[in-house]
Design a protein around this motif. Structure first.
Motif, PDB file in Angstrom:
ATOM      1  N   LEU A   1       0.818  -1.208   0.000  1.00  0.00           N
ATOM      2  CA  LEU A   1       0.000   0.000   0.000  1.00  0.00           C
ATOM      3  C   LEU A   1       0.855   1.262   0.000  1.00  0.00           C
ATOM      4  CD1 LEU A   1      -2.878  -0.991   2.447  1.00  0.00           C
ATOM      5  CD2 LEU A   1      -3.019  -0.720  -0.032  1.00  0.00           C
TER       6      LEU A   1
ATOM      7  N   LYS B   1      -5.434   0.789  -5.117  1.00  0.00           N
ATOM      8  CA  LYS B   1      -5.483   2.167  -4.669  1.00  0.00           C
ATOM      9  C   LYS B   1      -6.247   2.979  -5.701  1.00  0.00           C
ATOM     10  CE  LYS B   1      -1.650   3.724  -2.791  1.00  0.00           C
ATOM     11  NZ  LYS B   1      -0.237   4.147  -2.630  1.00  0.00           N
TER      12      LYS B   1
ATOM     13  N   SER C   1      -7.546  10.335  -3.398  1.00  0.00           N
ATOM     14  CA  SER C   1      -7.591   9.514  -2.183  1.00  0.00           C
ATOM     15  C   SER C   1      -7.726  10.381  -0.939  1.00  0.00           C
ATOM     16  CB  SER C   1      -6.327   8.662  -2.078  1.00  0.00           C
ATOM     17  OG  SER C   1      -5.170   9.468  -1.996  1.00  0.00           O
TER      18      SER C   1
ATOM     19  N   GLY D   1      -7.420   9.777   3.689  1.00  0.00           N
ATOM     20  CA  GLY D   1      -7.281   8.509   2.980  1.00  0.00           C
ATOM     21  C   GLY D   1      -8.437   7.549   3.122  1.00  0.00           C
ATOM     22  N   GLU D   2      -9.502   7.969   3.793  1.00  0.00           N
ATOM     23  CA  GLU D   2     -10.601   7.040   4.061  1.00  0.00           C
ATOM     24  C   GLU D   2     -11.319   6.643   2.782  1.00  0.00           C
ATOM     25  OE1 GLU D   2     -12.763   4.455   6.324  1.00  0.00           O
ATOM     26  OE2 GLU D   2     -11.015   5.657   6.906  1.00  0.00           O
TER      27      GLU D   2
ATOM     28  N   GLU E   1     -10.054   6.168  -0.119  1.00  0.00           N
ATOM     29  CA  GLU E   1      -9.266   5.124  -0.789  1.00  0.00           C
ATOM     30  C   GLU E   1      -9.439   3.789  -0.085  1.00  0.00           C
ATOM     31  OE1 GLU E   1      -5.167   5.284  -2.895  1.00  0.00           O
ATOM     32  OE2 GLU E   1      -4.755   5.097  -0.748  1.00  0.00           O
ATOM     33  N   ARG E   2      -9.484   3.831   1.250  1.00  0.00           N
ATOM     34  CA  ARG E   2      -9.682   2.581   1.987  1.00  0.00           C
ATOM     35  C   ARG E   2     -11.043   1.977   1.696  1.00  0.00           C
ATOM     36  NH1 ARG E   2      -6.232   5.365   5.598  1.00  0.00           N
ATOM     37  NH2 ARG E   2      -7.925   6.608   6.504  1.00  0.00           N
ATOM     38  N   TYR E   3     -12.026   2.822   1.407  1.00  0.00           N
ATOM     39  CA  TYR E   3     -13.357   2.315   1.069  1.00  0.00           C
ATOM     40  C   TYR E   3     -13.430   1.841  -0.376  1.00  0.00           C
ATOM     41  CZ  TYR E   3     -18.304   2.263  -0.124  1.00  0.00           C
ATOM     42  OH  TYR E   3     -19.538   1.886  -0.587  1.00  0.00           O
TER      43      TYR E   3
ATOM     44  N   GLY F   1     -10.867   1.001  -2.489  1.00  0.00           N
ATOM     45  CA  GLY F   1      -9.846   0.068  -2.945  1.00  0.00           C
ATOM     46  C   GLY F   1     -10.364  -1.352  -3.077  1.00  0.00           C
TER      47      GLY F   1
ATOM     48  N   GLU G   1      -9.250  -4.227  -2.007  1.00  0.00           N
ATOM     49  CA  GLU G   1      -9.279  -5.084  -0.818  1.00  0.00           C
ATOM     50  C   GLU G   1     -10.535  -4.846   0.005  1.00  0.00           C
ATOM     51  OE1 GLU G   1      -5.637  -4.534   1.300  1.00  0.00           O
ATOM     52  OE2 GLU G   1      -4.474  -5.790  -0.088  1.00  0.00           O
ATOM     53  N   ALA G   2     -10.937  -3.569   0.170  1.00  0.00           N
ATOM     54  CA  ALA G   2     -12.157  -3.264   0.921  1.00  0.00           C
ATOM     55  C   ALA G   2     -13.373  -3.777   0.171  1.00  0.00           C
ATOM     56  CB  ALA G   2     -12.267  -1.762   1.163  1.00  0.00           C
TER      57      ALA G   2
ATOM     58  N   ARG H   1     -13.733  -7.431   0.800  1.00  0.00           N
ATOM     59  CA  ARG H   1     -14.230  -7.716   2.148  1.00  0.00           C
ATOM     60  C   ARG H   1     -15.736  -7.539   2.206  1.00  0.00           C
ATOM     61  NH1 ARG H   1      -9.398  -5.062   3.807  1.00  0.00           N
ATOM     62  NH2 ARG H   1     -10.497  -3.077   4.041  1.00  0.00           N
TER      63      ARG H   1
END
Length: 388
Positions: free
Chosen positions: A119, A218, A241, A256-257, A259-261, A263, A265-266, A269
């Motif tokens: 990351l 990303k 991001s 960066g939240e 991008e975490r949402y 991306g 990988e999220a 999940r």
């Protein structure tokens, strides 16, 4: 490492010869009439300028073609003294490398998959870049000529010489990697490179103003305005991001939240958490999810559609800021054409009119973009016109 630097062979050339070399490097092989017509040069001037370039090894004749009046026209391209560049996409999942001539003819390529997704730019990526470049240098053919420039696309903001480099992670690329002595290194953000490639090689060749939006592990955006990259004072133009997210009652935006949402990988999940037991095991990865959606699986279609709506909302935010008229979708997830209709509908409903296109270059976009920038730098150096 060995000092591979070479003196500039073109610094003393006439303006006409320099213009011809730039054109050969930019467009590839061309005849004297084609070069003369494009540059508005007379035949005597063309002859003298070509002779200059041949004399220092910067142009070479590679054949002849039949002209419209029956005459044969000589075809030229950059000569052996032009040398080559090495271009590297130091990505979060792969390191892709291309060695090419200054007119972008491929000489050698390599792809290395990182043991795990990264990351952040750090020692893992730096070590892989060092290994891949060392392997390429070991295979370098003398016919490639001198190594003029190394270009590296980074998963990081890149600040120019006048900026505060301490505010980025770009120097982490050198934690395990040391470039050859006296060979210039060009660094650029990976998404910016993808935008450059779509403009020079891809789906946006007909547009000088557009935005490239990457959706994958990303997220990011590269902006081309009137044919030039928009970088911003801190190298942060297009860093979507860092859009404020989430917003609402009881919600506080965090850096960066978004991008975490958004991306991959999220996304996976969420897919795993919401996957119906009646559909069997959830998809193993994003490629599996898209394959099931394309095959008509209802649960997969629902998740893909939801993600496409989120991408459409993100694109709408980008359009509201830049109004590019065209957005190119790329990245491991974004480049899938299945997303296009929903993204187009949502983006145009939430913001100003915008055309949405899917990247035509896929995973090669970034390495092709840094190759273009490395070749531009090499040409400047060869002609003694290096830019600050």
């Amino acid at each position: 490492m060995q000092d591979r630097s070479e003196p500039s062979p073109g610094g003393a050339l006439t303006a006409s010869a320099k213009s011809i070399f730039r054109l050969l490097a930019g467009r590839g092989p061309a005849t004297r009439p084609q070069l003369g017509e494009t540059l508005g040069l007379s035949r005597p001037t063309m002859s003298a300028a070509i002779a200059e370039l041949e004399g220092v090894g910067l142009a070479t004749k590679i054949g002849e073609v039949q002209g419209p009046l029956g005459r044969k026209a000589a075809v030229y391209r950059p000569g052996p003294a032009s040398g080559h560049v090495v271009s590297i996409d130091a990505g979060s999942t792969h390191v892709r490398l291309r060695a090419s001539t200054v007119d972008r003819r491929l000489l050698h390529s390599r792809v290395y998959r990182l043991p795990s997704s990264q990351l952040l730019l750090g020692e893992e990526i730096s070590h892989a870049v060092a290994d891949e470049l060392a392997a390429t240098l070991a295979e370098t053919d003398a016919a490639w000529g001198p190594l003029r420039t190394i270009g590296i696309a980074l998963p990081s903001r890149v600040v120019g010489p006048q900026g505060d480099r301490g505010s980025t992670r770009q120097e982490a690329i050198f934690s395990r990697f040391e470039p050859p002595a006296n060979v210039p290194v060009v660094l650029e953000n990976n998404v910016n490179c993808a935008a450059v490639a779509e403009h020079s090689n891809g789906i946006a060749r007909d547009c000088d103003t557009f935005a490239y939006v990457q959706i994958g592990l990303k997220i990011g955006m590269g902006i081309m305005l009137d044919g030039k990259l928009l970088r911003g004072r801190n190298g942060a133009a297009g860093e979507i991001s860092h859009l404020a997210f989430p917003m609402g009652d009881g919600a506080l935006p965090a850096p960066g939240e978004v991008e975490r949402y958004m991306g991959t990988e999220a996304l996976m999940r969420r897919v795993a958490d919401g996957w119906p037991e009646t559909e069997g095991p959830p998809p193993a990865d994003a490629a599996d999810l898209m394959a099931r959606a394309e095959a008509g699986n209802g649960a997969a279609i629902d998740h893909v559609t939801r993600h496409a709506k989120d991408i459409g909302a993100l694109v709408a935010s980008c359009v509201s800021m830049v109004d590019p008229g065209l957005v190119v979708l790329g990245g491991g997830m974004g480049a899938n054409p299945m997303l296009l209709p929903t993204v187009h509908e949502v983006a145009n409903r939430l913001s100003y009119p915008v055309e949405i296109r899917t990247s035509s270059l896929g995973q090669d976009a970034t390495v092709l973009g840094i190759e273009k920038l490395a070749c531009d730098n090499a040409v400047d150096l060869i002609l003694g016109e290096a830019r600050n």
